[in-house]
Scaffold this motif. Structure first.
Motif, PDB file in Angstrom:
ATOM      1  N   LYS A   1      -8.673   5.499   1.294  1.00  0.00           N
ATOM      2  CA  LYS A   1      -8.408   4.822   2.725  1.00  0.00           C
ATOM      3  C   LYS A   1      -6.390   4.555   1.771  1.00  0.00           C
ATOM      4  O   LYS A   1      -6.178   4.148   0.901  1.00  0.00           O
ATOM      5  CB  LYS A   1      -8.526   4.001   2.949  1.00  0.00           C
ATOM      6  CG  LYS A   1      -9.331   3.015   2.104  1.00  0.00           C
ATOM      7  CD  LYS A   1     -10.445   1.918   2.763  1.00  0.00           C
ATOM      8  CE  LYS A   1     -10.418   0.527   1.816  1.00  0.00           C
ATOM      9  NZ  LYS A   1     -11.234  -0.489   2.469  1.00  0.00           N
TER      10      LYS A   1
ATOM     11  N   ILE B   1      -3.715   1.499   2.484  1.00  0.00           N
ATOM     12  CA  ILE B   1      -4.064   0.168   2.333  1.00  0.00           C
ATOM     13  C   ILE B   1      -2.627  -0.424   1.579  1.00  0.00           C
ATOM     14  O   ILE B   1      -1.622   0.513   1.778  1.00  0.00           O
ATOM     15  CB  ILE B   1      -5.461  -0.362   1.458  1.00  0.00           C
ATOM     16  CG1 ILE B   1      -5.041  -0.347  -0.688  1.00  0.00           C
ATOM     17  CG2 ILE B   1      -6.278  -0.077   1.755  1.00  0.00           C
ATOM     18  CD1 ILE B   1      -5.617  -1.218  -1.542  1.00  0.00           C
ATOM     19  N   ARG B   2      -2.468  -1.922   1.950  1.00  0.00           N
ATOM     20  CA  ARG B   2      -0.921  -2.572   1.638  1.00  0.00           C
ATOM     21  C   ARG B   2      -1.109  -2.432   0.232  1.00  0.00           C
ATOM     22  O   ARG B   2      -2.246  -3.133  -0.474  1.00  0.00           O
ATOM     23  CB  ARG B   2      -1.170  -3.701   2.683  1.00  0.00           C
ATOM     24  CG  ARG B   2      -0.861  -4.311   4.117  1.00  0.00           C
ATOM     25  CD  ARG B   2       0.168  -3.896   4.308  1.00  0.00           C
ATOM     26  NE  ARG B   2       0.823  -3.895   5.228  1.00  0.00           N
ATOM     27  CZ  ARG B   2       1.222  -3.034   6.307  1.00  0.00           C
ATOM     28  NH1 ARG B   2       2.011  -2.326   5.487  1.00  0.00           N
ATOM     29  NH2 ARG B   2       1.016  -2.532   7.963  1.00  0.00           N
TER      30      ARG B   2
ATOM     31  N   ASN C   1      -5.752   3.971  -1.596  1.00  0.00           N
ATOM     32  CA  ASN C   1      -7.337   3.694  -2.674  1.00  0.00           C
ATOM     33  C   ASN C   1      -8.335   4.431  -2.266  1.00  0.00           C
ATOM     34  O   ASN C   1      -9.162   4.795  -1.350  1.00  0.00           O
ATOM     35  CB  ASN C   1      -7.366   2.785  -1.945  1.00  0.00           C
ATOM     36  CG  ASN C   1      -8.972   1.462  -2.481  1.00  0.00           C
ATOM     37  OD1 ASN C   1      -9.746   2.159  -3.676  1.00  0.00           O
ATOM     38  ND2 ASN C   1      -9.401   0.048  -2.271  1.00  0.00           N
TER      39      ASN C   1
END
Length: 118
Positions: free
Chosen positions: A99, A101-102, A37
């Protein structure tokens, strides 16, 4: 600096942003169940990239082709951020652009827009 991080086990992954730009190089180092992201507002392009952009190259093509002054990406645990920053001199100080993320549908999510006039 990166070798120091490896020795101290402070990185989870890294990507040299070369041909293929930011997107293709980051996708390769992130496991399938996770997603990158990126906040494009945080990228700090040098003037040469603004010159290229002003020749009519689209933002998506800039990100696909060039590193846009993001030459190397470190994937770290947030808890290690301050330790990592202390190991870099001012000239090569890393800064956060996103970042992990899932995974959603996409392998990479791009938010915001690069300010080519910085």
């Amino acid at each position: 600096e990166v070798l120091k991080l490896i020795e101290r086990k402070l990185i989870n992954g890294c990507a040299n942003i070369t041909g293929g730009g930011i997107i293709d190089n980051l996708i390769r180092v992130v496991p399938d169940e996770l997603c990158v992201n990126i906040d494009l507002n945080k990228i700090k392009p040098k003037k040469i990239f603004s010159v290229i952009k002003n020749m009519g190259v689209s933002d998506s093509e800039m990100l696909k082709t060039f590193n846009c002054n993001v030459g190397f990406c470190l994937i770290i645990k947030k808890i290690n951020k301050n330790k990592i920053l202390k190991l870099f001199n001012k000239k090569f100080k890393p800064y956060e652009i996103g970042k992990i993320i899932r995974k959603k549908k996409e392998k990479i999510i791009l938010n915001g827009k690069i300010n080519w006039k910085k």
